[in-house]
Design an enzyme around this catalytic site. Structure first.
Site: not given
Ligand code: AMP
Length: 141
Positions: A102, A104
């Site tokens: 992932h 940010h």
């Protein structure tokens, strides 16, 4: 290190756990970080299983990168941010806590440092409002 199909983000992608969704394509999902380090902190991830930068398929990484740019522009607009920080952590030593890749996307405001990771969840109503603000900025783009 192998991929755990029951990690928390895999469960969100499968719809087994809730999220404050911002944006979705066949390849990626973007939603609000529940313990934001700044107002409007969101996450962009590939739907395909990958633990991190070491095993992600280049095509999935490319789709994530495209979405990161889209979300960064929308978040800047939604919160009138002065800047955006993009971060991505790999393996425990690299600061990774959830082992599904992932990125940010964190709106930044002059003079405001990132909040430390306190482990405290943000008010769900604030997260819902922020997700809505980013979705509206995306619709207007
Ligand atoms: P890291 O693996 O260090 O990049 O950090 C994982 C991030 O996921 C942290 O910023 C957490 O606040 C965030 N997080 C953990 N669980 C959830 C969840 N259920 N929904 C949204 N964000 C989460």
């Amino acid at each position: 290190m192998s991929y755990d199909p029951n990690n928390i983000f895999a469960r969100i992608i499968r719809g087994e756990l809730p999220c404050h969704k911002i944006y979705e394509t066949d390849a990626i999902l973007a939603f609000m970080d529940i313990m934001p380090r700044a107002n409007g902190h969101c996450l962009v991830l590939p739907k395909a299983p990958s633990r991190n930068i070491f095993d992600v398929q280049p095509e999935d990484l490319a789709e994530v990168s495209k979405a990161v740019q889209i979300i960064a522009k929308a978040a800047r607009k939604a919160f009138d941010a002065d800047g955006i920080t993009v971060q991505q952590f790999n393996e425990e030593a690299g600061g990774q806590v959830v082992f599904h890749l992932h990125v940010h996307v964190i709106p930044r405001f002059r003079g405001e440092p990132l909040k430390p990771h306190t482990g405290e969840m943000a008010d769900p109503e604030l997260l819902a409002r922020n997700a809505e603000a980013i979705r509206r900025a995306l619709d207007a783009a």
